[in-house]
Design a protein around this motif. Structure first.
Motif, PDB file in Angstrom:
ATOM      1  N   UNK A 139       0.833  -1.227  -0.037  1.00  0.00           N
ATOM      2  CA  UNK A 139       0.100   0.074  -0.176  1.00  0.00           C
ATOM      3  C   UNK A 139       0.822   1.264  -0.052  1.00  0.00           C
ATOM      4  N   UNK A 140       0.581   2.163  -0.797  1.00  0.00           N
ATOM      5  CA  UNK A 140       1.011   3.470  -0.849  1.00  0.00           C
ATOM      6  C   UNK A 140       0.089   4.584  -0.542  1.00  0.00           C
ATOM      7  N   UNK A 141       0.353   5.486   0.399  1.00  0.00           N
ATOM      8  CA  UNK A 141      -0.541   6.659   0.475  1.00  0.00           C
ATOM      9  C   UNK A 141       0.160   7.875  -0.073  1.00  0.00           C
ATOM     10  N   UNK A 142      -0.970   8.625  -0.658  1.00  0.00           N
ATOM     11  CA  UNK A 142      -0.723   9.879  -1.239  1.00  0.00           C
ATOM     12  C   UNK A 142      -1.945  10.835  -0.948  1.00  0.00           C
ATOM     13  N   UNK A 143      -1.448  12.034  -0.631  1.00  0.00           N
ATOM     14  CA  UNK A 143      -2.291  13.020  -0.034  1.00  0.00           C
ATOM     15  C   UNK A 143      -2.477  14.301  -0.922  1.00  0.00           C
ATOM     16  N   UNK A 144      -3.539  15.059  -0.841  1.00  0.00           N
ATOM     17  CA  UNK A 144      -3.524  16.323  -1.607  1.00  0.00           C
ATOM     18  C   UNK A 144      -4.677  17.039  -0.565  1.00  0.00           C
ATOM     19  N   UNK A 145      -4.167  18.501  -0.667  1.00  0.00           N
ATOM     20  CA  UNK A 145      -4.935  19.314   0.284  1.00  0.00           C
ATOM     21  C   UNK A 145      -5.447  20.436  -0.548  1.00  0.00           C
ATOM     22  N   UNK A 146      -6.490  21.113  -0.323  1.00  0.00           N
ATOM     23  CA  UNK A 146      -6.866  22.260  -0.670  1.00  0.00           C
ATOM     24  C   UNK A 146      -7.656  22.919   0.578  1.00  0.00           C
ATOM     25  N   UNK A 147      -7.342  24.270   0.580  1.00  0.00           N
ATOM     26  CA  UNK A 147      -7.609  25.446   1.515  1.00  0.00           C
ATOM     27  C   UNK A 147      -8.635  26.558   1.067  1.00  0.00           C
ATOM     28  N   UNK A 148      -9.437  26.902   1.954  1.00  0.00           N
ATOM     29  CA  UNK A 148     -10.254  28.012   1.583  1.00  0.00           C
ATOM     30  C   UNK A 148     -10.440  28.972   2.703  1.00  0.00           C
ATOM     31  N   UNK A 149     -10.430  30.261   2.440  1.00  0.00           N
ATOM     32  CA  UNK A 149     -10.477  31.199   3.624  1.00  0.00           C
ATOM     33  C   UNK A 149     -11.918  31.069   3.811  1.00  0.00           C
ATOM     34  N   UNK A 150     -12.398  31.250   5.094  1.00  0.00           N
ATOM     35  CA  UNK A 150     -13.514  31.495   5.683  1.00  0.00           C
ATOM     36  C   UNK A 150     -14.109  33.075   5.850  1.00  0.00           C
ATOM     37  N   UNK A 151     -15.262  33.316   6.128  1.00  0.00           N
ATOM     38  CA  UNK A 151     -15.537  34.570   6.784  1.00  0.00           C
ATOM     39  C   UNK A 151     -14.937  34.691   7.993  1.00  0.00           C
ATOM     40  N   UNK A 152     -14.551  35.927   8.599  1.00  0.00           N
ATOM     41  CA  UNK A 152     -13.972  36.137   9.805  1.00  0.00           C
ATOM     42  C   UNK A 152     -12.402  35.763   9.821  1.00  0.00           C
ATOM     43  N   UNK A 153     -11.827  35.304   8.900  1.00  0.00           N
ATOM     44  CA  UNK A 153     -10.283  35.170   8.722  1.00  0.00           C
ATOM     45  C   UNK A 153      -9.924  33.491   9.234  1.00  0.00           C
TER      46      UNK A 153
END
Length: 184
Positions: free
Chosen positions: A136-150
């Protein structure tokens, strides 16, 4: 958001394959509020300043070592004597820095793998066996978004798939270890 103002996490498990094969996907969502982000930024600035000012003594020390090595190599170059590798040993060369070159052979015998009985071409110097393991090989990907209020919401998707690898891949730190253990 949690009651203590810290980080929240939600996890979603999406299996897209059979147990022991195929691809598996695991998604995790975290939320970080403005206070956490500011605290992380301040810590990063402090650590960066320490590393910046701490790098000057290390740079000075390393450059001094490089100059010493350069001087030692130049001195060795002037004291090196070239000799013929087939000539008999000369006691006058005792303690001197010598240079010679020679052809390397294995005596003309074929090399044999003791387990599989595979023979090399005559005159070969090395016979290497490469073994691979399906794991088994684990790969990861992330995405971020800014919310109201910082604040900031980060979604990380972990994908698990099996691949042939010639080295053991440790699965101890996989986010979803269930059904994704590699032999150890």
């Amino acid at each position: 958001m949690s009651d203590d103002g810290g980080e929240d996490a939600e996890a979603f498990d999406i299996d897209q394959g059979e147990e022991g094969g195929g691809d598996d996907v695991y998604t995790e969502t975290t939320h970080e509020d403005l206070g956490d982000r500011l605290q992380g930024a301040c810590c990063g600035i402090c650590i960066g300043l320490l590393l910046f000012f701490g790098s000057f003594p290390l740079l000075f020390w390393n450059e001094g070592r490089a100059v010493d090595r350069y001087d030692a190599l130049n001195e060795a170059e002037t004291q090196t004597s070239s000799i013929d590798a087939t000539s008999p040993l000369d006691p006058a060369n005792e303690g001197k820095l010598l240079h010679f070159s020679v052809d390397v052979t294995n005596g003309g015998d074929a090399l044999v793998d003791p387990i599989f009985g595979i023979k090399s071409v005559n005159g070969s110097l090395v016979l290497r066996r490469d073994a691979e393991m399906y794991q088994w090989i684990e790969t990861s990907s992330s995405s971020s978004k800014k919310d109201l209020g910082g604040g900031k919401t980060t979604t990380t998707t972990y994908t698990y798939q099996k691949e042939w690898r010639n080295r053991l891949v440790s699965s101890q730190n996989y986010k979803k270890l269930t059904n994704h253990r590699n032999p150890s």
